[in-house]
Write a protein that holds these residues in place. Structure first.
Motif, short mmCIF file in Angstrom:
data_model
loop_
_atom_site.label_atom_id
_atom_site.label_comp_id
_atom_site.label_asym_id
_atom_site.label_seq_id
_atom_site.Cartn_x
_atom_site.Cartn_y
_atom_site.Cartn_z
N UNK A 27 0.82 -1.22 0.00
CA UNK A 27 0.00 0.00 0.00
C UNK A 27 0.85 1.27 0.00
N UNK A 28 2.17 1.12 0.10
CA UNK A 28 3.06 2.28 0.06
C UNK A 28 3.62 2.54 -1.33
N UNK A 29 3.21 1.76 -2.31
CA UNK A 29 3.69 1.96 -3.67
C UNK A 29 2.57 1.62 -4.64
N UNK A 30 2.78 1.98 -5.90
CA UNK A 30 1.81 1.66 -6.95
C UNK A 30 2.27 0.48 -7.80
N UNK A 31 3.33 -0.16 -7.38
CA UNK A 31 3.91 -1.25 -8.16
C UNK A 31 3.49 -2.59 -7.61
N UNK A 32 3.52 -3.60 -8.45
CA UNK A 32 3.06 -4.94 -8.09
C UNK A 32 4.26 -5.81 -7.72
N UNK A 33 4.35 -6.17 -6.45
CA UNK A 33 5.48 -6.97 -5.98
C UNK A 33 5.46 -8.40 -6.47
N UNK A 34 4.33 -8.87 -7.00
CA UNK A 34 4.24 -10.24 -7.51
C UNK A 34 4.62 -10.32 -8.98
N UNK A 35 4.84 -9.19 -9.59
CA UNK A 35 5.11 -9.13 -11.02
C UNK A 35 6.59 -9.37 -11.29
N UNK A 36 6.90 -10.28 -12.20
CA UNK A 36 8.29 -10.55 -12.57
C UNK A 36 8.94 -9.34 -13.23
N UNK A 37 8.12 -8.42 -13.70
CA UNK A 37 8.62 -7.22 -14.36
C UNK A 37 8.88 -6.08 -13.37
N UNK A 38 8.89 -6.38 -12.06
CA UNK A 38 9.02 -5.34 -11.05
C UNK A 38 10.25 -4.45 -11.26
N UNK A 39 11.45 -5.01 -11.46
CA UNK A 39 12.61 -4.12 -11.70
C UNK A 39 12.40 -3.17 -12.87
N UNK A 40 11.78 -3.67 -13.95
CA UNK A 40 11.52 -2.82 -15.11
C UNK A 40 10.52 -1.73 -14.75
N UNK A 41 9.53 -2.08 -13.94
CA UNK A 41 8.53 -1.09 -13.52
C UNK A 41 9.16 -0.01 -12.65
N UNK A 42 10.06 -0.43 -11.77
CA UNK A 42 10.75 0.55 -10.92
C UNK A 42 11.58 1.49 -11.78
N UNK A 43 12.29 0.94 -12.76
CA UNK A 43 13.09 1.77 -13.66
C UNK A 43 12.20 2.77 -14.40
N UNK A 44 11.06 2.31 -14.89
CA UNK A 44 10.13 3.20 -15.59
C UNK A 44 9.66 4.32 -14.67
#
Length: 245
Positions: free
Chosen positions: A198-215
């Motif tokens: 709830x402290x972020x808008x990113x999905x921690x279960x997603x394998x693409x998490x590093x890419x999402x963080x970079x974006x």
């Protein structure tokens, strides 16, 4: 592709005996990373480490004064490795925008291990930095340790990023603050996505998490750099004053 010949120089104030110079020292570093990743820094002790490496606590104390200095040694290792990766991956890139994009990718994802250093798993070390890293410098003795140069590699890492920010926009007023914020934001949001969603808008279960963080980092960074070209501090102050009236 041949492995990169890499030698990391770590602040000698962090150890009693250079662990890179002996087989036992290398095992101490290797197994420290794996054990901290497995049980966490609070539960990590030299006694447990000695059991894992088949040695004694006394032998570990010959290398490190305490577990805090060992932990900061590992952080230094990570920061130095980030600097090397940024330098190597941006070596032949002329565009500062592209170089900054590469740097953001490096601080998010450390999966590349093409080096001759086999006794440190940088991907596991990255997980430790994400989970435990702030404990290395959020404590009462930080000022004294800063005088000993314990955090110089972290400063150098942020300076690399700040230099790219300034190269893109020389008028940007807070390049160092933005650089350190980007590094911390990358680690925090990786952690939040996996543990406090709830402290972020990113999905921690997603394998693409590093890419999402970079974006996300790119969105923050280039949005700020672009907006600061057309918005100066006087304009911002006027906007704040109007909102208060």
């Amino acid at each position: 592709m041949k492995p990169l010949l890499v030698h990391l120089t770590i602040n000698p104030n962090l150890y009693n005996k250079n662990p890179q110079k002996t087989d036992l020292g290398k095992r101490i570093i290797e197994q420290s990373v794996l054990l901290i990743d497995e049980i966490g820094l609070e539960q990590f002790t030299f006694r447990k480490l000695a059991e894992v490496i088949g040695s004694t606590e006394a032998s570990i104390y010959r290398y490190f004064e305490n577990k805090h200095q060992l932990f900061v040694y590992l952080l230094n290792w990570y920061w130095e490795w980030m600097i090397i990766r940024i330098d190597l991956n941006t070596l032949n890139i002329k565009s500062p925008v592209e170089r900054l994009t590469v740097a953001l990718s490096v601080i998010v994802d450390t999966a590349q291990r093409n080096t001759t250093i086999h006794f440190v798993d940088e991907e596991v070390l990255h997980r430790i930095v994400v989970t435990e890293g702030a404990k290395g410098y959020h404590h009462k003795l930080v000022d004294e340790e800063n005088q000993e140069g314990f955090f110089l590699p972290y400063k150098n890492l942020c300076s690399r990023i700040a230099d790219l920010i300034t190269e893109i926009n020389p008028k940007f007023p807070y390049p160092r603050a933005l650089a350190s914020t980007l590094v911390e934001t990358a680690n925090n949001n990786l952690y939040f996505a996996r543990h406090l969603p709830r402290l972020t808008d990113l999905d921690g279960q997603d394998e693409q998490l590093p890419k999402e963080v970079k974006t996300m980092l790119e969105f923050f960074t280039f949005g700020l750099l672009h907006s600061s070209r057309i918005t100066n501090m006087a304009t911002i102050k006027n906007m704040v004053q109007r909102s208060e009236n």
